[in-house]
Design a protein around this motif. Sequence first.
Motif, PDB file in Angstrom:
ATOM      1  N   ASP A   1      32.916  55.552  50.037  1.00 17.67           N
ATOM      2  CA  ASP A   1      31.555  55.156  50.385  1.00 17.67           C
ATOM      3  C   ASP A   1      31.612  54.498  51.757  1.00 17.67           C
ATOM      4  N   ASN A   2      31.161  55.234  52.814  1.00 17.24           N
ATOM      5  CA  ASN A   2      31.342  54.754  54.191  1.00 17.24           C
ATOM      6  C   ASN A   2      32.799  54.381  54.450  1.00 17.24           C
ATOM      7  N   PHE A   3      33.660  55.207  53.946  1.00 21.02           N
ATOM      8  CA  PHE A   3      35.113  55.130  54.057  1.00 21.02           C
ATOM      9  C   PHE A   3      35.734  54.020  53.200  1.00 21.02           C
ATOM     10  N   GLN A   4      34.933  53.236  52.492  1.00 16.16           N
ATOM     11  CA  GLN A   4      35.505  52.267  51.566  1.00 16.16           C
ATOM     12  C   GLN A   4      35.900  52.967  50.272  1.00 16.16           C
ATOM     13  N   LYS A   5      37.049  52.591  49.740  1.00 19.00           N
ATOM     14  CA  LYS A   5      37.526  53.195  48.495  1.00 19.00           C
ATOM     15  C   LYS A   5      36.640  52.777  47.327  1.00 19.00           C
ATOM     16  N   VAL A   6      36.320  53.766  46.496  1.00 22.35           N
ATOM     17  CA  VAL A   6      35.627  53.515  45.239  1.00 22.35           C
ATOM     18  C   VAL A   6      36.630  53.791  44.126  1.00 22.35           C
ATOM     19  N   TYR A   7      36.959  52.761  43.354  1.00 19.04           N
ATOM     20  CA  TYR A   7      38.011  52.851  42.348  1.00 19.04           C
ATOM     21  C   TYR A   7      37.411  53.082  40.960  1.00 19.04           C
ATOM     22  N   ASP A   8      38.116  53.903  40.160  1.00 18.63           N
ATOM     23  CA  ASP A   8      37.739  54.082  38.759  1.00 18.63           C
ATOM     24  C   ASP A   8      39.016  54.299  37.959  1.00 18.63           C
ATOM     25  N   LEU A   9      38.889  54.265  36.649  1.00 14.44           N
ATOM     26  CA  LEU A   9      40.052  54.510  35.799  1.00 14.44           C
ATOM     27  C   LEU A   9      40.652  55.879  36.111  1.00 14.44           C
ATOM     28  N   THR A  10      41.955  55.952  36.126  1.00 18.09           N
ATOM     29  CA  THR A  10      42.634  57.200  36.467  1.00 18.09           C
ATOM     30  C   THR A  10      42.196  58.347  35.568  1.00 18.09           C
ATOM     31  N   GLU A  11      42.022  58.076  34.285  1.00 19.42           N
ATOM     32  CA  GLU A  11      41.652  59.157  33.364  1.00 19.42           C
ATOM     33  C   GLU A  11      40.243  59.681  33.622  1.00 19.42           C
ATOM     34  N   ARG A  12      39.442  58.939  34.360  1.00 20.95           N
ATOM     35  CA  ARG A  12      38.108  59.421  34.732  1.00 20.95           C
ATOM     36  C   ARG A  12      38.124  60.203  36.042  1.00 20.95           C
ATOM     37  N   VAL A  13      39.226  60.136  36.760  1.00 18.84           N
ATOM     38  CA  VAL A  13      39.307  60.761  38.083  1.00 18.84           C
ATOM     39  C   VAL A  13      40.239  61.969  38.077  1.00 18.84           C
ATOM     40  N   ILE A  14      41.453  61.788  37.591  1.00 21.76           N
ATOM     41  CA  ILE A  14      42.448  62.863  37.601  1.00 21.76           C
ATOM     42  C   ILE A  14      42.236  63.753  36.379  1.00 21.76           C
ATOM     43  N   PRO A  15      42.058  65.064  36.573  1.00 23.46           N
ATOM     44  CA  PRO A  15      41.802  65.959  35.432  1.00 23.46           C
ATOM     45  C   PRO A  15      42.870  65.841  34.340  1.00 23.46           C
ATOM     46  N   ARG A  16      42.429  66.047  33.121  1.00 19.67           N
ATOM     47  CA  ARG A  16      43.282  65.833  31.951  1.00 19.67           C
ATOM     48  C   ARG A  16      44.579  66.641  32.020  1.00 19.67           C
ATOM     49  N   HIS A  17      44.524  67.888  32.540  1.00 15.38           N
ATOM     50  CA  HIS A  17      45.717  68.726  32.501  1.00 15.38           C
ATOM     51  C   HIS A  17      46.801  68.246  33.463  1.00 15.38           C
ATOM     52  N   HIS A  18      46.494  67.240  34.295  1.00 19.65           N
ATOM     53  CA  HIS A  18      47.526  66.669  35.168  1.00 19.65           C
ATOM     54  C   HIS A  18      48.165  65.421  34.561  1.00 19.65           C
ATOM     55  N   HIS A  19      47.793  65.084  33.341  1.00 17.71           N
ATOM     56  CA  HIS A  19      48.321  63.879  32.703  1.00 17.71           C
ATOM     57  C   HIS A  19      49.501  64.184  31.782  1.00 17.71           C
ATOM     58  N   GLU A  20      50.134  65.334  31.976  1.00 18.34           N
ATOM     59  CA  GLU A  20      51.305  65.653  31.173  1.00 18.34           C
ATOM     60  C   GLU A  20      52.410  64.642  31.465  1.00 18.34           C
ATOM     61  N   ASP A  21      53.390  64.588  30.584  1.00 14.76           N
ATOM     62  CA  ASP A  21      54.483  63.639  30.751  1.00 14.76           C
ATOM     63  C   ASP A  21      55.179  63.861  32.085  1.00 14.76           C
ATOM     64  N   GLU A  22      55.631  62.763  32.674  1.00  8.09           N
ATOM     65  CA  GLU A  22      56.391  62.878  33.918  1.00  8.09           C
ATOM     66  C   GLU A  22      57.723  63.563  33.666  1.00  8.09           C
ATOM     67  N   VAL A  23      58.231  64.235  34.687  1.00  8.91           N
ATOM     68  CA  VAL A  23      59.521  64.906  34.557  1.00  8.91           C
ATOM     69  C   VAL A  23      60.634  63.875  34.591  1.00  8.91           C
ATOM     70  N   ASP A  24      61.825  64.259  34.140  1.00  6.51           N
ATOM     71  CA  ASP A  24      62.930  63.301  34.174  1.00  6.51           C
ATOM     72  C   ASP A  24      63.387  63.083  35.613  1.00  6.51           C
ATOM     73  N   HIS A  25      64.264  62.118  35.796  1.00  9.50           N
ATOM     74  CA  HIS A  25      64.625  61.693  37.148  1.00  9.50           C
ATOM     75  C   HIS A  25      65.268  62.809  37.957  1.00  9.50           C
ATOM     76  N   ASP A  26      66.169  63.583  37.346  1.00  5.96           N
ATOM     77  CA  ASP A  26      66.843  64.643  38.088  1.00  5.96           C
ATOM     78  C   ASP A  26      65.853  65.716  38.539  1.00  5.96           C
ATOM     79  N   ALA A  27      64.919  66.087  37.667  1.00  5.28           N
ATOM     80  CA  ALA A  27      63.914  67.082  38.034  1.00  5.28           C
ATOM     81  C   ALA A  27      62.975  66.539  39.103  1.00  5.28           C
ATOM     82  N   PHE A  28      62.677  65.243  39.038  1.00  7.97           N
ATOM     83  CA  PHE A  28      61.851  64.592  40.053  1.00  7.97           C
ATOM     84  C   PHE A  28      62.523  64.656  41.422  1.00  7.97           C
ATOM     85  N   VAL A  29      63.797  64.284  41.497  1.00  7.69           N
ATOM     86  CA  VAL A  29      64.521  64.315  42.774  1.00  7.69           C
ATOM     87  C   VAL A  29      64.635  65.754  43.275  1.00  7.69           C
ATOM     88  N   ASP A  30      64.878  66.691  42.361  1.00  7.28           N
ATOM     89  CA  ASP A  30      64.979  68.099  42.760  1.00  7.28           C
ATOM     90  C   ASP A  30      63.664  68.581  43.365  1.00  7.28           C
TER      91      ASP A  30
END
Length: 396
Positions: free
Chosen positions: A180-209
């Motif tokens: 809003d006029n370049f000011q950040k408007v914050y909301d809960l992550t689950e209201r912003v990031i689509p549900r299909h991107h909320h899968e479990d995080e990958v393990d550390h080795d896969a993350f680094v890869d």
Amino acid sequence: MPILLSNADARRLFLARQGLSAPPNRALGKAGLLDLIEAIGFVQVDSIATVERAHHHILFSRNQTYRREHLTALLEEDRALFEHWTHDASIIPTAFYRYWKHRFRREEATILERWRRWREPGFEAAFDQTLAGIVENGAVLSRDFKHEDHVSGGWWNWHPSKTALEYLWRTGRVAIARRDNFQKVYDLTERVIPRHHHEDEVDHDAFVDWCCSAALDRLGFATHGELAAFFALISPEEAKAWVAANRDRLVDLLVAPADGARPRASFAWAGFPETLGAIPEPPDRIRTLSPFDPLLRDRNRAERLFGFNYRIEIFVPEPKRQYGYYVFPLLEGDRMIGRIDMKAERKAGVLAVKRLWLEPGVRASAGRLAKLDAELARVARFSGLERVKYLDGWRS
């Protein structure tokens, strides 16, 4: 035996991987814009608008058909992009979101220790209260928490609720829903990031890869330090261990620098250079780049490849500046040819050119100045300005 990569081929390869070799007047569209940002990796966000804000300028320099409303739609409607941190605040493809969960956990473990050095004791008390307010009342701006007795200032003097919002954002509990006029408007992550991107995080080795593989794809060739620095998600030690563990997927290169000094040892994907195909020639036109352009973000790499020493001087006291507050690098073909100090004077409707500096050995020929004039006219139109105005002494 390491493969010797000439400086000219290294420059052209890096330009191609960073989206600067495609025809800049080819129709982009919203889908093409998303493809471009995914190909680059991220686009840095910055509030300074001497001519245009950094993210708009970065994208326009790659394609002059770029439209701001397409970026807004991808961020605020489609949610195909999100805002978070790389080496700085950036716009990132939401397809990468699962890997940022590792950053959230790291920030949660370390950020409070850093902030306690400059915040008053007990500032964390606002965190739960601020989050509860967002849960109950919906999206907020930091200005919604203004208190009459609070004296505003820089990051060291944030209001407790501003500190809370920044903490909740850095740790992934809230997300930026819009600006809003370049000011950040914050909301809960689950209201912003689509549900299909909320899968479990990958393990550390896969993350680094993923971090190293995605960085190498976008750099074309790199040292382990450059791999780590690209997204700023992992440490150089983690990248070095990845290189050691993946020697069968990599080949050794010696990359010739612009100054003719000793070639620098780097890595590329196995099959290099046969897997590259023809390295495209970048457009011959002159382009102004944002000071925050990803081509130049790693200043040391840029200096080795292009022989171009660039440092932004916004934090340098005016008497000590070598060039100016916000000076734009100039790219011509595959060469960095100089820098230009210009500013949008919106009331007058002009792009005011204050000063031009060409690199040693670069002539101010009539043809080159005509190309510069054409580029500045394009930038002026994109910025909603009527004309370019060259101020007295701009070439001195």
